[in-house]
Design a protein around this motif. Structure first.
Motif, PDB file in Angstrom:
ATOM      1  N   ARG A   5       0.851  -1.192   0.000  1.00  0.00           N
ATOM      2  CA  ARG A   5       0.000   0.000   0.000  1.00  0.00           C
ATOM      3  C   ARG A   5       0.887   1.244   0.000  1.00  0.00           C
ATOM      4  NH1 ARG A   5      -5.225   0.931   1.446  1.00  0.00           N
ATOM      5  NH2 ARG A   5      -5.417  -1.263   2.050  1.00  0.00           N
ATOM      6  N   PRO A   6       0.613   2.229  -0.850  1.00  0.00           N
ATOM      7  CA  PRO A   6       1.406   3.467  -0.822  1.00  0.00           C
ATOM      8  C   PRO A   6       1.235   4.177   0.518  1.00  0.00           C
ATOM      9  CG  PRO A   6      -0.529   3.738  -2.219  1.00  0.00           C
ATOM     10  CD  PRO A   6      -0.467   2.277  -1.863  1.00  0.00           C
ATOM     11  N   ALA A   7       2.321   4.749   1.017  1.00  0.00           N
ATOM     12  CA  ALA A   7       2.278   5.440   2.305  1.00  0.00           C
ATOM     13  C   ALA A   7       3.149   6.693   2.257  1.00  0.00           C
ATOM     14  CB  ALA A   7       2.745   4.501   3.421  1.00  0.00           C
ATOM     15  N   PRO A   8       2.799   7.650   1.395  1.00  0.00           N
ATOM     16  CA  PRO A   8       3.621   8.859   1.291  1.00  0.00           C
ATOM     17  C   PRO A   8       3.604   9.644   2.597  1.00  0.00           C
ATOM     18  CG  PRO A   8       1.548   9.142   0.110  1.00  0.00           C
ATOM     19  CD  PRO A   8       1.613   7.695   0.508  1.00  0.00           C
ATOM     20  N   HIS A   9       4.786  10.046   3.040  1.00  0.00           N
ATOM     21  CA  HIS A   9       4.873  10.739   4.325  1.00  0.00           C
ATOM     22  C   HIS A   9       5.977  11.796   4.319  1.00  0.00           C
ATOM     23  CE1 HIS A   9       7.662   7.293   4.453  1.00  0.00           C
ATOM     24  NE2 HIS A   9       8.456   8.136   5.081  1.00  0.00           N
ATOM     25  N   GLY A  10       6.542  12.068   3.152  1.00  0.00           N
ATOM     26  CA  GLY A  10       7.672  12.975   3.086  1.00  0.00           C
ATOM     27  C   GLY A  10       7.304  14.355   2.586  1.00  0.00           C
ATOM     28  N   THR A  11       8.324  15.072   2.156  1.00  0.00           N
ATOM     29  CA  THR A  11       8.145  16.440   1.666  1.00  0.00           C
ATOM     30  C   THR A  11       8.702  16.605   0.257  1.00  0.00           C
ATOM     31  OG1 THR A  11      10.250  17.113   2.666  1.00  0.00           O
ATOM     32  CG2 THR A  11       8.246  17.393   3.998  1.00  0.00           C
ATOM     33  N   GLY A  12       9.127  15.501  -0.361  1.00  0.00           N
ATOM     34  CA  GLY A  12       9.792  15.565  -1.645  1.00  0.00           C
ATOM     35  C   GLY A  12       8.863  15.904  -2.798  1.00  0.00           C
ATOM     36  N   THR A  13       9.472  16.380  -3.886  1.00  0.00           N
ATOM     37  CA  THR A  13       8.753  16.680  -5.121  1.00  0.00           C
ATOM     38  C   THR A  13       9.495  16.027  -6.283  1.00  0.00           C
ATOM     39  OG1 THR A  13       9.970  18.738  -5.475  1.00  0.00           O
ATOM     40  CG2 THR A  13       7.917  18.881  -4.215  1.00  0.00           C
ATOM     41  N   VAL A  14       8.831  15.927  -7.434  1.00  0.00           N
ATOM     42  CA  VAL A  14       9.411  15.298  -8.615  1.00  0.00           C
ATOM     43  C   VAL A  14       9.137  16.161  -9.833  1.00  0.00           C
ATOM     44  CG1 VAL A  14       9.478  13.226 -10.061  1.00  0.00           C
ATOM     45  CG2 VAL A  14       8.980  13.001  -7.623  1.00  0.00           C
ATOM     46  N   ALA A  15      10.160  16.296 -10.703  1.00  0.00           N
ATOM     47  CA  ALA A  15       9.970  16.974 -11.991  1.00  0.00           C
ATOM     48  C   ALA A  15       9.609  15.929 -13.040  1.00  0.00           C
ATOM     49  CB  ALA A  15      11.236  17.715 -12.392  1.00  0.00           C
ATOM     50  N   HIS A  16       8.802  16.322 -14.013  1.00  0.00           N
ATOM     51  CA  HIS A  16       8.333  15.380 -15.038  1.00  0.00           C
ATOM     52  C   HIS A  16       8.572  15.943 -16.440  1.00  0.00           C
ATOM     53  CE1 HIS A  16       6.372  12.905 -11.957  1.00  0.00           C
ATOM     54  NE2 HIS A  16       5.949  14.034 -11.416  1.00  0.00           N
ATOM     55  N   HIS A  17       9.742  16.582 -16.643  1.00  0.00           N
ATOM     56  CA  HIS A  17      10.008  17.267 -17.903  1.00  0.00           C
ATOM     57  C   HIS A  17      10.115  16.309 -19.090  1.00  0.00           C
ATOM     58  CE1 HIS A  17      13.762  16.512 -15.677  1.00  0.00           C
ATOM     59  NE2 HIS A  17      14.270  16.190 -16.856  1.00  0.00           N
ATOM     60  N   GLU A  18      10.647  15.092 -18.865  1.00  0.00           N
ATOM     61  CA  GLU A  18      10.749  14.155 -19.987  1.00  0.00           C
ATOM     62  C   GLU A  18       9.366  13.793 -20.527  1.00  0.00           C
ATOM     63  OE1 GLU A  18      13.991  12.690 -17.007  1.00  0.00           O
ATOM     64  OE2 GLU A  18      11.958  13.493 -16.935  1.00  0.00           O
ATOM     65  N   LEU A  19       8.425  13.571 -19.624  1.00  0.00           N
ATOM     66  CA  LEU A  19       7.062  13.250 -20.067  1.00  0.00           C
ATOM     67  C   LEU A  19       6.446  14.424 -20.796  1.00  0.00           C
ATOM     68  CD1 LEU A  19       4.713  11.273 -20.174  1.00  0.00           C
ATOM     69  CD2 LEU A  19       4.005  12.067 -17.899  1.00  0.00           C
ATOM     70  N   ALA A  20       6.761  15.637 -20.358  1.00  0.00           N
ATOM     71  CA  ALA A  20       6.236  16.822 -21.040  1.00  0.00           C
ATOM     72  C   ALA A  20       6.684  16.839 -22.497  1.00  0.00           C
ATOM     73  CB  ALA A  20       6.689  18.090 -20.322  1.00  0.00           C
ATOM     74  N   GLY A  21       7.943  16.448 -22.753  1.00  0.00           N
ATOM     75  CA  GLY A  21       8.431  16.410 -24.130  1.00  0.00           C
ATOM     76  C   GLY A  21       7.710  15.387 -24.968  1.00  0.00           C
ATOM     77  N   THR A  22       7.433  14.229 -24.401  1.00  0.00           N
ATOM     78  CA  THR A  22       6.701  13.194 -25.137  1.00  0.00           C
ATOM     79  C   THR A  22       5.276  13.649 -25.441  1.00  0.00           C
ATOM     80  OG1 THR A  22       8.004  11.394 -24.192  1.00  0.00           O
ATOM     81  CG2 THR A  22       5.818  10.834 -25.016  1.00  0.00           C
ATOM     82  N   LEU A  23       4.632  14.290 -24.492  1.00  0.00           N
ATOM     83  CA  LEU A  23       3.273  14.771 -24.712  1.00  0.00           C
ATOM     84  C   LEU A  23       3.244  15.823 -25.821  1.00  0.00           C
ATOM     85  CD1 LEU A  23       2.066  15.050 -21.001  1.00  0.00           C
ATOM     86  CD2 LEU A  23       1.435  13.289 -22.674  1.00  0.00           C
ATOM     87  N   ALA A  24       4.269  16.665 -25.870  1.00  0.00           N
ATOM     88  CA  ALA A  24       4.337  17.670 -26.935  1.00  0.00           C
ATOM     89  C   ALA A  24       4.500  17.002 -28.300  1.00  0.00           C
ATOM     90  CB  ALA A  24       5.486  18.639 -26.669  1.00  0.00           C
ATOM     91  N   ALA A  25       5.327  15.959 -28.370  1.00  0.00           N
ATOM     92  CA  ALA A  25       5.521  15.239 -29.633  1.00  0.00           C
ATOM     93  C   ALA A  25       4.237  14.551 -30.065  1.00  0.00           C
ATOM     94  CB  ALA A  25       6.646  14.217 -29.481  1.00  0.00           C
ATOM     95  N   LEU A  26       3.521  13.980 -29.109  1.00  0.00           N
ATOM     96  CA  LEU A  26       2.273  13.299 -29.416  1.00  0.00           C
ATOM     97  C   LEU A  26       1.211  14.291 -29.882  1.00  0.00           C
ATOM     98  CD1 LEU A  26       0.964  10.464 -29.335  1.00  0.00           C
ATOM     99  CD2 LEU A  26       0.238  10.964 -27.004  1.00  0.00           C
ATOM    100  N   ALA A  27       1.181  15.462 -29.244  1.00  0.00           N
ATOM    101  CA  ALA A  27       0.214  16.480 -29.641  1.00  0.00           C
ATOM    102  C   ALA A  27       0.493  16.975 -31.053  1.00  0.00           C
ATOM    103  CB  ALA A  27       0.251  17.645 -28.657  1.00  0.00           C
ATOM    104  N   GLY A  28       1.764  17.031 -31.418  1.00  0.00           N
ATOM    105  CA  GLY A  28       2.121  17.553 -32.725  1.00  0.00           C
ATOM    106  C   GLY A  28       1.950  16.574 -33.867  1.00  0.00           C
ATOM    107  N   ARG A  29       2.174  15.261 -33.603  1.00  0.00           N
ATOM    108  CA  ARG A  29       2.200  14.286 -34.693  1.00  0.00           C
ATOM    109  C   ARG A  29       1.244  13.112 -34.501  1.00  0.00           C
ATOM    110  NH1 ARG A  29       7.698  11.885 -35.620  1.00  0.00           N
ATOM    111  NH2 ARG A  29       6.623  11.150 -37.487  1.00  0.00           N
ATOM    112  N   GLY A  30       0.563  13.035 -33.369  1.00  0.00           N
ATOM    113  CA  GLY A  30      -0.296  11.883 -33.125  1.00  0.00           C
ATOM    114  C   GLY A  30       0.539  10.642 -32.841  1.00  0.00           C
ATOM    115  N   MET A  31      -0.033   9.477 -33.090  1.00  0.00           N
ATOM    116  CA  MET A  31       0.650   8.223 -32.785  1.00  0.00           C
ATOM    117  C   MET A  31       2.053   8.116 -33.392  1.00  0.00           C
ATOM    118  SD  MET A  31      -0.969   6.159 -30.698  1.00  0.00           S
ATOM    119  CE  MET A  31      -0.213   4.585 -31.095  1.00  0.00           C
ATOM    120  N   PRO A  32       2.288   8.564 -34.626  1.00  0.00           N
ATOM    121  CA  PRO A  32       3.656   8.492 -35.141  1.00  0.00           C
ATOM    122  C   PRO A  32       4.666   9.248 -34.287  1.00  0.00           C
ATOM    123  CG  PRO A  32       2.118   8.873 -36.928  1.00  0.00           C
ATOM    124  CD  PRO A  32       1.338   9.014 -35.656  1.00  0.00           C
TER     125      PRO A  32
END
Length: 242
Positions: A5-32
């Motif tokens: 079971r997940p039990a988050p209890h900290g103060t940390g954060t995460v950046a997701h810039h790589e996923l942002a790049g993939t989403l931009a590519a998908l938005a621009g070209r679709g599945m290809p």
């Protein structure tokens, strides 16, 4: 395999810039656009694997798991695209193969969804998770983030319903909901018991999701007391950006 079971209890954060790049590519070209993103997605998942999500805040941890799931689903959709499969269900292992190792646990996409994400007891996640199929919710153009999560999940639910997840047929007196609300209706009616597989009455499911309908749809639902039906689910291969 029993998933912790997940039990988050900290103060940390995460950046997701790589996923942002993939989403931009998908938005621009679709599945290809996925073709050139496999390395980026693999690197992103590799970085997430080196993070213990229990060291994060609650919202950061939920955003972490939702983004991880969606990145894995994009890789799965890429596998289907590369092999000419018309659906992710034709990829061996699909949602059951263990694809990531997080904090010592080897996890499949099903493990992540049902063993991690649904245990946060927020039914709005069902408007945020994608499966590479026509009938699943569309992707956001941005990753989920801890500080924006509540607004993002609300927006996803509204967009999912408005984009076909809730079809209002006033002439027939019918509200046709996505089959997701048949499979996971109990999560909306009894979120404190998530994850639950117990069925829920159709009228109760409709009442629970009404909060994300446009005002006119909510008014019609209260006044007309329509018959509730569930749509057929189209597993045809698709990844789209809202």
């Amino acid at each position: 395999m029993r998933v912790r079971r997940p039990a988050p209890h900290g103060t940390g954060t995460v950046a997701h810039h790589e996923l942002a790049g993939t989403l931009a590519a998908l938005a621009g070209r679709g599945m290809p656009g996925l073709v050139g993103q496999r390395g980026e997605l693999g690197g992103y998942l590799g970085r997430l694997e080196r993070i213990d999500p229990d060291t994060l805040t609650r919202d950061e941890a939920l955003a972490y798991w939702v983004n991880l799931y969606n990145a894995g689903a994009l890789l799965l959709a890429g596998d289907a695209w590369d092999t000419g499969a018309g659906t992710v269900l034709r990829v061996p292992g699909a949602f059951d193969r263990r694809r990531v190792r997080v904090a010592g646990e080897r996890l499949s996409l099903n493990d992540v969804e049902h063993g991690k994400i649904r245990r946060f007891r927020d039914p709005r996640i069902h408007g945020a998770l994608v499966c590479g199929s026509v009938s699943c919710p569309t992707l956001r153009s941005e990753p989920f983030t801890g500080d924006g999560l509540a607004a993002q999940l609300d927006d996803q639910m509204r967009a999912f319903l408005a984009g076909g997840g809730a079809e209002v047929d006033r002439d027939a007196g019918v509200l046709r909901l996505s089959r997701i609300f048949l499979w996971f209706g109990g999560d909306f009616v009894r979120p404190h018991r998530m994850p639950t597989w117990l069925p829920a009455r159709r009228s109760a499911v409709a009442a629970a999701v009404a909060a994300w309908l446009p005002a006119a749809g909510r008014e019609w639902l209260d006044r007309a007391e329509p018959r509730i039906e569930f749509q057929r689910y189209d597993w045809g291969l698709s990844c789209a950006i809202a």
